[in-house]
Write a protein that holds these residues in place. Sequence first.
Motif, short mmCIF file in Angstrom:
data_model
loop_
_atom_site.label_atom_id
_atom_site.label_comp_id
_atom_site.label_asym_id
_atom_site.label_seq_id
_atom_site.Cartn_x
_atom_site.Cartn_y
_atom_site.Cartn_z
N THR A 1 34.25 51.51 -6.38
CA THR A 1 34.93 50.21 -6.50
C THR A 1 36.35 50.23 -5.93
O THR A 1 37.05 49.22 -6.01
CB THR A 1 34.98 49.76 -7.98
N ARG A 2 36.80 51.33 -5.36
CA ARG A 2 38.14 51.39 -4.73
C ARG A 2 37.97 51.03 -3.25
O ARG A 2 37.76 51.90 -2.41
CB ARG A 2 38.75 52.77 -4.88
N CYS A 3 38.04 49.74 -2.97
CA CYS A 3 37.75 49.23 -1.63
C CYS A 3 38.88 49.55 -0.65
O CYS A 3 40.07 49.51 -1.00
CB CYS A 3 37.54 47.72 -1.67
N LEU A 4 38.51 49.85 0.58
CA LEU A 4 39.46 50.02 1.68
C LEU A 4 39.38 48.84 2.64
O LEU A 4 40.34 48.54 3.34
CB LEU A 4 39.18 51.32 2.44
N SER A 5 38.22 48.19 2.69
CA SER A 5 38.03 46.99 3.50
C SER A 5 36.94 46.14 2.85
O SER A 5 36.18 46.64 2.02
CB SER A 5 37.67 47.34 4.95
N CYS A 6 36.92 44.86 3.25
CA CYS A 6 36.02 43.91 2.60
C CYS A 6 35.10 43.24 3.62
O CYS A 6 35.39 43.21 4.81
CB CYS A 6 36.84 42.82 1.90
N SER A 7 34.03 42.68 3.10
CA SER A 7 33.11 41.91 3.93
C SER A 7 33.82 40.66 4.44
O SER A 7 34.79 40.20 3.82
CB SER A 7 31.90 41.49 3.09
N ASN B 1 45.06 45.17 -3.71
CA ASN B 1 45.11 46.34 -4.61
C ASN B 1 43.76 47.06 -4.70
O ASN B 1 43.27 47.37 -5.77
CB ASN B 1 45.58 45.94 -6.01
N PHE B 2 43.13 47.32 -3.55
CA PHE B 2 41.86 48.04 -3.44
C PHE B 2 40.67 47.30 -4.05
O PHE B 2 39.64 47.91 -4.34
CB PHE B 2 41.98 49.45 -4.05
N PRO C 1 30.07 54.13 7.23
CA PRO C 1 30.63 52.96 6.54
C PRO C 1 29.72 52.49 5.41
O PRO C 1 28.49 52.52 5.53
CB PRO C 1 30.73 51.92 7.65
N GLY C 2 30.35 52.08 4.30
CA GLY C 2 29.61 51.63 3.13
C GLY C 2 29.36 52.75 2.13
O GLY C 2 28.77 52.52 1.08
N TYR C 3 29.82 53.97 2.45
CA TYR C 3 29.67 55.12 1.57
C TYR C 3 31.01 55.83 1.45
O TYR C 3 31.87 55.71 2.32
CB TYR C 3 28.62 56.09 2.13
N TYR C 4 31.19 56.57 0.35
CA TYR C 4 32.43 57.32 0.16
C TYR C 4 32.11 58.76 -0.16
O TYR C 4 31.01 59.09 -0.63
CB TYR C 4 33.29 56.70 -0.95
N LEU C 5 33.06 59.64 0.13
CA LEU C 5 32.89 61.08 -0.06
C LEU C 5 33.35 61.47 -1.46
O LEU C 5 34.48 61.20 -1.85
CB LEU C 5 33.71 61.84 0.99
N THR C 6 32.45 62.08 -2.22
CA THR C 6 32.79 62.53 -3.58
C THR C 6 33.51 63.87 -3.52
O THR C 6 33.55 64.52 -2.47
CB THR C 6 31.52 62.69 -4.44
N THR C 7 34.05 64.31 -4.65
CA THR C 7 34.75 65.59 -4.70
C THR C 7 33.80 66.77 -4.50
O THR C 7 34.24 67.85 -4.15
CB THR C 7 35.51 65.76 -6.03
N CYS D 1 32.67 45.93 -1.53
CA CYS D 1 33.44 46.70 -0.54
C CYS D 1 32.65 46.88 0.75
O CYS D 1 31.47 47.20 0.71
CB CYS D 1 33.78 48.09 -1.07
N LEU D 2 33.32 46.71 1.88
CA LEU D 2 32.73 47.08 3.16
C LEU D 2 32.84 48.60 3.32
O LEU D 2 31.89 49.27 3.70
CB LEU D 2 33.44 46.34 4.30
N THR D 3 34.03 49.13 3.01
CA THR D 3 34.26 50.57 2.94
C THR D 3 35.05 50.85 1.66
O THR D 3 35.75 49.97 1.15
CB THR D 3 35.04 51.10 4.17
#
Length: 186
Positions: free
Chosen positions: A139-145, A152-153, A114-120, A131-133
């Motif tokens: 900056t494309r958030c899936l969840s918030c603090s 809208n993300f 959580p707190g990181y995203y997977l790049t291509t 963003c929490l996730t």
Amino acid sequence: PCLTCTGATTTCDSCVPGTNTYLQLGGGSCVIASLCTPGSYAETNNKCMACATQCATCVDFADKCLTCSNPVKIWRNYECIDSCSAGYVAIANLCCPDKCTGCNQLEACSGCIPGYYLTTDFKCLVCDTNCLTCSLNPTRCLSCSPGKFLQNFVCVAACDLNYYLSGTNCLPCHPSCKACTGALNT
């Protein structure tokens, strides 16, 4: 094909050089590299040679492990080791970058904490502080603090006028409404 044989013509002692065949460990037949007995590898001398004892399987050299013979050992860069170095964590007997939830032998992440995203290119990068996730980019958030709402993300302090709050998400009002408290057009 056999270069030399002992006794019967089907019991090989050596294989014809340049044919990409290797004498099976223990002798008897010539095989392509991928068919060398598990626990052996194709050596440049046209023989399948035994892997080093720490390797269950190996490639190119006896001590260049693909898998470890001891299930407690961890694999990293063709070696069987006791623990991962700083910045890495053991997951399924592999040393993975510490922001990954899993990886392959090339250290390509299959998921992120959580707190990181997977790049291509299968790396885990940090999400934006709002963003929490997140997913796809920072900056494309899936969840918030706590105290923020997802619209809208994007994480916002309050829903826009033409949105209503549903749990922790700001959802759009019915198209006929300028303001609303729910999805209906009333």
